[in-house]
Structures are given as C-alpha cells and as structure tokens.
Design a protein around this motif. Structure first.
Motif, mmCIF file in Angstrom:
data_model
loop_
_atom_site.group_PDB
_atom_site.id
_atom_site.type_symbol
_atom_site.label_atom_id
_atom_site.label_comp_id
_atom_site.label_asym_id
_atom_site.label_seq_id
_atom_site.Cartn_x
_atom_site.Cartn_y
_atom_site.Cartn_z
ATOM 1 N N PRO A 1 0.839 -1.195 0.000
ATOM 2 C CA PRO A 1 0.000 0.000 0.000
ATOM 3 C C PRO A 1 0.875 1.246 0.000
ATOM 4 C CG PRO A 1 -0.712 -1.547 1.679
ATOM 5 C CD PRO A 1 0.619 -2.022 1.179
ATOM 6 N N GLY A 2 0.512 2.213 -0.763
ATOM 7 C CA GLY A 2 1.304 3.430 -0.806
ATOM 8 C C GLY A 2 0.749 4.397 -1.817
ATOM 9 N N TYR A 3 1.512 5.388 -2.110
ATOM 10 C CA TYR A 3 1.062 6.455 -2.977
ATOM 11 C C TYR A 3 1.389 6.120 -4.424
ATOM 12 C CZ TYR A 3 0.398 11.290 -4.535
ATOM 13 O OH TYR A 3 -0.037 12.420 -5.156
ATOM 14 N N ASP A 4 0.402 6.179 -5.289
ATOM 15 C CA ASP A 4 0.610 6.009 -6.720
ATOM 16 C C ASP A 4 0.669 7.402 -7.332
ATOM 17 O OD1 ASP A 4 0.517 5.538 -9.404
ATOM 18 O OD2 ASP A 4 -1.162 4.135 -9.328
ATOM 19 N N PHE A 5 1.854 7.809 -7.789
ATOM 20 C CA PHE A 5 2.053 9.166 -8.280
ATOM 21 C C PHE A 5 1.608 9.352 -9.739
ATOM 22 C CE2 PHE A 5 5.166 8.343 -4.989
ATOM 23 C CZ PHE A 5 5.075 9.472 -4.198
ATOM 24 N N THR A 6 1.126 8.284 -10.371
ATOM 25 C CA THR A 6 0.901 8.325 -11.812
ATOM 26 C C THR A 6 -0.061 9.420 -12.232
ATOM 27 O OG1 THR A 6 1.252 5.938 -11.848
ATOM 28 C CG2 THR A 6 0.274 6.929 -13.821
ATOM 29 N N ARG A 7 -1.225 9.490 -11.595
ATOM 30 C CA ARG A 7 -2.239 10.454 -12.014
ATOM 31 C C ARG A 7 -1.721 11.876 -11.946
ATOM 32 N NH1 ARG A 7 -5.047 14.460 -11.385
ATOM 33 N NH2 ARG A 7 -3.825 14.875 -9.523
ATOM 34 N N PHE A 8 -0.992 12.182 -10.861
ATOM 35 C CA PHE A 8 -0.464 13.533 -10.681
ATOM 36 C C PHE A 8 0.619 13.865 -11.704
ATOM 37 C CE2 PHE A 8 2.582 16.522 -8.918
ATOM 38 C CZ PHE A 8 1.758 17.541 -8.427
ATOM 39 N N LEU A 9 1.508 12.914 -11.970
ATOM 40 C CA LEU A 9 2.707 13.206 -12.743
ATOM 41 C C LEU A 9 2.520 13.118 -14.261
ATOM 42 C CD1 LEU A 9 5.379 11.343 -10.571
ATOM 43 C CD2 LEU A 9 5.003 13.818 -10.714
ATOM 44 N N ARG A 10 1.675 12.228 -14.757
ATOM 45 C CA ARG A 10 1.587 12.010 -16.202
ATOM 46 C C ARG A 10 1.319 13.296 -16.989
ATOM 47 N NH1 ARG A 10 2.138 7.324 -18.586
ATOM 48 N NH2 ARG A 10 1.846 5.363 -17.426
ATOM 49 N N PRO A 11 0.411 14.152 -16.543
ATOM 50 C CA PRO A 11 0.159 15.367 -17.333
ATOM 51 C C PRO A 11 1.346 16.332 -17.375
ATOM 52 C CG PRO A 11 -1.667 14.907 -15.832
ATOM 53 C CD PRO A 11 -0.533 14.023 -15.421
ATOM 54 N N LEU A 12 2.328 16.142 -16.499
ATOM 55 C CA LEU A 12 3.453 17.070 -16.433
ATOM 56 C C LEU A 12 4.579 16.699 -17.393
ATOM 57 C CD1 LEU A 12 3.765 17.398 -12.530
ATOM 58 C CD2 LEU A 12 2.287 18.708 -14.082
ATOM 59 N N PHE A 13 4.624 15.437 -17.843
ATOM 60 C CA PHE A 13 5.780 14.931 -18.565
ATOM 61 C C PHE A 13 5.414 14.500 -19.980
ATOM 62 C CE2 PHE A 13 6.995 13.211 -14.127
ATOM 63 C CZ PHE A 13 7.442 14.465 -13.735
ATOM 64 N N THR A 14 6.286 14.807 -20.911
ATOM 65 C CA THR A 14 6.092 14.361 -22.293
ATOM 66 C C THR A 14 6.367 12.865 -22.433
ATOM 67 O OG1 THR A 14 8.385 14.944 -22.817
ATOM 68 C CG2 THR A 14 6.695 16.624 -23.237
ATOM 69 N N ASN A 15 7.227 12.343 -21.590
ATOM 70 C CA ASN A 15 7.543 10.912 -21.578
ATOM 71 C C ASN A 15 7.624 10.490 -20.115
ATOM 72 O OD1 ASN A 15 8.892 8.359 -21.528
ATOM 73 N ND2 ASN A 15 9.721 8.756 -23.577
ATOM 74 N N TYR A 16 6.549 9.872 -19.651
ATOM 75 C CA TYR A 16 6.430 9.554 -18.228
ATOM 76 C C TYR A 16 7.544 8.620 -17.756
ATOM 77 C CZ TYR A 16 4.429 7.636 -13.925
ATOM 78 O OH TYR A 16 4.231 7.229 -12.630
ATOM 79 N N ASP A 17 7.795 7.547 -18.489
ATOM 80 C CA ASP A 17 8.798 6.576 -18.063
ATOM 81 C C ASP A 17 10.198 7.189 -18.047
ATOM 82 O OD1 ASP A 17 6.890 4.606 -17.708
ATOM 83 O OD2 ASP A 17 7.032 3.913 -19.787
ATOM 84 N N ALA A 18 10.506 7.986 -19.051
ATOM 85 C CA ALA A 18 11.821 8.626 -19.096
ATOM 86 C C ALA A 18 11.976 9.623 -17.947
ATOM 87 C CB ALA A 18 12.019 9.333 -20.438
#
Length: 463
Positions: free
Chosen positions: A235-252
């Motif tokens: 259990p923990g924080y999933d940062f995906t929703r917050f971060l994806r709109p900020l980055f052109t390439n999320y994984d990178a």
C-alpha cells in the motif's frame, strides 16, 4: 494497471471509510486546509451564550499565535525546482509541467528576503480579531475606570508585528485606551516556554551525537537517480495520475527523477503557502493539480505529528502539559492583579506561537473538541484536524464577568468559540465561577512541584 490512489490511500493511512469521507469532504470544500498549521485563520459567525443575569464583562486575558506568515526558509521547494530544471533541460516537461514549474518558482521567489515574516494577510487577521473582540465585548473597553491594556510579545518579529496590528486596531475602536508594550527574553519563560523542561528529579534527555557519515550516505542514496516503481502489493502512494500530465515521456521522466515522492511533496509544500501571501492569490496548486484524496496522503502524517508534538497525545501529552504550566499560571497571576481593588486593567494581551497556544489548550483539556486523548497516529482518524485546531492566528481568550455583588464568572474561548473545561462544573453554560476555575487551574499546574514557579497572590477578599 496500477492501483488508483483513492484505493491505496485508504490502506496506507488506515483510515476508516467514514473518516476518509469526512476529510475528503473538508478538502473538497477548501483544499487550503491541507496545509495543516500553515492554514489561514477561518472565522465563522459566532453566537454568544447569554451570561447569567446581572453579569457584565470587565476584563479579558488573551493569548494569540502570530498571523499568517511566510515560510521560515526559501529551501522548501528545492527538490521540486531541481527536478523541474533537470527535466525541462531534457525537454520532458509538457506545457502543464512548465506552468507548474513557473508557479512553484514564483512561490519561492516571493519568500526570498521575507522568510518567517508576517504577511499582509497575517496583519489583517489580527486587525479583524481585535475588531471582533471590541465589538463583542464593548463593556470591557468602555469602562472609564479600566483603560489599561498590557501587551506582551514573543521576541520574534512576526509576533511583535502581530501585536502592533492587533493593538492599533483595538485602539481605533477605543482611542481612550492606554497601551503598554513589552517584548524581552525575561518574559519568554511563559510567552514561549521550552517544551523540553525536565520534571523535578528527572535528568534531561540528551540527544545522541549525529553520525555525519551515516547522514551523508543517506543523503547520497536519496539523491541518486534510479527508476522508480511502487513495490508490488505494498500500500502506498501512486504518483501516476499527478505526474503524467506534467511529462512528455512519463517513463523517461521517472528514470531521471528516481523516487518522485520528495519531488511531489515539495510541490505540495509550495502549494500550501499560496494562501498566506497576497501576491500569490492567483495560484491555486492544491485545487488545480491535486485531488482531495491525494492531499490527504501528505496532510495526514503532518497532522498527526502536530498532535504528537504540541497537543495531549497519549505518547507526549503529559510532557506537553507539564511544560506549558508557566503560561497558565501567568493567566492566573495577571487575573489576580486585575481583580485587585483599584485595578485599571481592561485586558492583558499576549502574542506568541503555535508551540504555546496548542499546549495551553492541551493543559486546559480543550485541544480536542470531545476532550479525548488518543495515540498520535490516530489523530486524523479521530477527527483531530490541525487546520481547525492550530491555524495561523489561533487564540485563547478568557472573558471575566462581574455582578453588583462582586461575584466573578469566566468563560474560555478557543479560536473565539466558547469551550467547556473538563473536570469542573460551570455555573451556567460556558460560565465558571472564577474562584473554582482558579483553583482548578492551580491544581492543573501542581504548583508545589514546580521549580519555575513564581509567587502567586491569593485572590482578593470577596472575589
């Protein structure tokens, strides 16, 4: 697919469904509340319980935290700015990411050279508090035989400026009042007493020497960039929703950031400061970028930590109540002086810090609305919310009433609201006989065991 934050957050914080819904609703109404004790002072209309027949207010004793302020250093968003700068140099920020980068940078720039100072909003909070006091208890300040108002402040400049704004506003309402002002180290023993005072016979706890080598290794590990993935099943924080709109390439971007928690937390910290500074009023990071559920993740540990450090928690409450006793005894001593025949005192005003006024509430037993004591990690579940309990400009007021028989009653206000004092029966509603309340306060302070105790005058005859 990664777990949705709203689901994992429930497990991470062990919130009951009801507690989760309550906090989410409060943050939906006003996201700024997620800033904990950095939240501005919220005031809602108050209706006073009528005093018993024949009793009129004649004296006020007050303690107030300074108003809204700038953060005490301008490094609060370093992790965010360094991350944004690096990702921007690699072309990994979207337009939304660039916008948030610019907003966080504006928050930091607004603080440079102003660290720890009172903001204009903080000045207004104290002006408005004074106006409400003057309007609510006019009989205290219209008495021609009681025109003295003594003001004491912490030596911290933001407290002194808060005192000036409060007293100037009060003076505008009642120009005949005679003010005195004091701020010196001698008075810090009760304005802002140490919360680490050992009890008689106890040895002060010594902090072990810092292992600098280990500290530097931890810092280096935290600064190393590595690909981040939440541990499977943890259990923990999933940062995906917050971060994806900020980055052109999320994984990178994640490969460059490593664990993004410090990056996001620094943005959260910057977002909580916008509410305190007028020039940042057009920035609303909490509402624009975070969901209420996400705000809970960062808010809850800070909320619980404040309850542990300065309130009546199971773990630390006994220490806190012991340490703050000089402040409560100062209320007793100044009230005794104000009740002496021939006294001209209308009010004693003190201006200090959250580290004093919340412990005072703990000693009085009003730091929780239901007079409960619980383990500090349960604070957020139990409905103990720092944004209501200890916001900017938090205040405790004791209003003294007297009738023609020279009987004295007192009611206690916390953040301007009437409160009941546990362990003692009121005469009526929130009104207590001063003779009984005084004895209760002294019993709480256990004067005979206190090495710091100053002599306390007996109550004047007939009071």
């Amino acid at each position: 697919m990664k777990k949705i934050l709203a689901i994992t957050l429930l497990a991470a914080l062990s919130l009951s469904l009801g507690a989760q819904e309550a906090v989410v609703q409060l943050f939906t109404e006003n996201p700024d509340r997620a800033a904990n004790n950095m939240h501005y002072y919220e005031f809602n209309p108050i209706e006073d319980t009528p005093a018993p027949k024949g009793f009129k207010p004649f004296y006020i004793s007050h303690y107030g935290r300074h108003g809204s302020r700038y953060e005490q250093n301008s490094t609060f968003a370093r992790a965010a700015l360094e991350g944004f700068f690096h990702l921007d140099s690699l072309g990994l920020l979207t337009q939304q990411g660039k916008r948030l980068y610019e907003q966080v940078n504006r928050v930091v720039e607004a603080h440079k050279g102003m660290e720890g100072s009172l903001t204009p909003r903080g000045a207004r909070e104290h002006k408005q508090l004074a106006v409400r006091m003057a309007t609510r208890f006019p009989a205290v300040f219209k008495n021609k035989d009681r025109q003295e108002v003594n003001s004491f402040s912490s030596t911290n400049f933001r407290c002194i400026v808060s005192m000036c704004n409060f007293t100037n506003s009060l003076n505008e309402q009642y120009p005949a009042l005679d003010f005195t002002f004091t701020s010196a180290e001698r008075f810090m023993s009760y304005i802002n007493p140490s919360l680490n005072v050992p009890r008689p016979g106890e040895t002060p706890q010594q902090r072990p020497p810092m292992d600098m080598a280990a500290y530097m290794r931890r810092q280096q590990q935290q600064n190393e960039r590595h690909a981040y993935q939440p541990a499977t099943g943890t259990p923990g924080y999933d940062f995906t929703r917050f971060l994806r709109p900020l980055f052109t390439n999320y994984d990178a971007a994640l490969r460059e950031l490593g664990n993004p928690e410090s990056f996001v937390k620094a943005i959260y910290t910057a977002g909580g400061l916008c509410q305190l500074v007028d020039e940042l009023s057009d920035i609303d990071i909490y509402h624009e970028y975070f969901t209420p559920e996400e705000l809970v993740y960062f808010w809850a540990p800070g909320n619980d930590s404040l309850y542990r450090m300065w309130a009546g928690s199971v773990e630390n409450g006994e220490v806190i109540r012991y340490a703050i006793r000089p402040l409560l005894m100062d209320f007793v001593e100044k009230a005794d002086a104000a009740l002496q025949p021939g006294s001209h005192r209308a009010a004693d005003l003190r201006f200090g810090h959250d580290t004093s006024v919340l412990p005072l509430a703990a000693l009085l037993g009003v730091d929780d609305t239901q007079h409960r004591v619980f383990p500090y990690q349960k604070a957020h579940e139990m409905g103990w919310y720092a944004f209501f309990q200890i916001p900017m400009a938090t205040n405790c007021q004791m209003i003294f009433y007297r009738n023609k028989k020279d009987e004295v009653l007192v009611k206690v206000l916390y953040n301007e609201k009437e409160v009941q004092i546990p362990g003692i029966e009121p005469v009526s509603g929130p009104y207590y006989a001063w003779s009984s309340l005084r004895a209760h306060f002294i019993a709480l302070c256990d004067r005979a065991a206190e090495p710091w105790r100053r002599p306390v005058m007996p109550p004047p005859p007939g009071r």
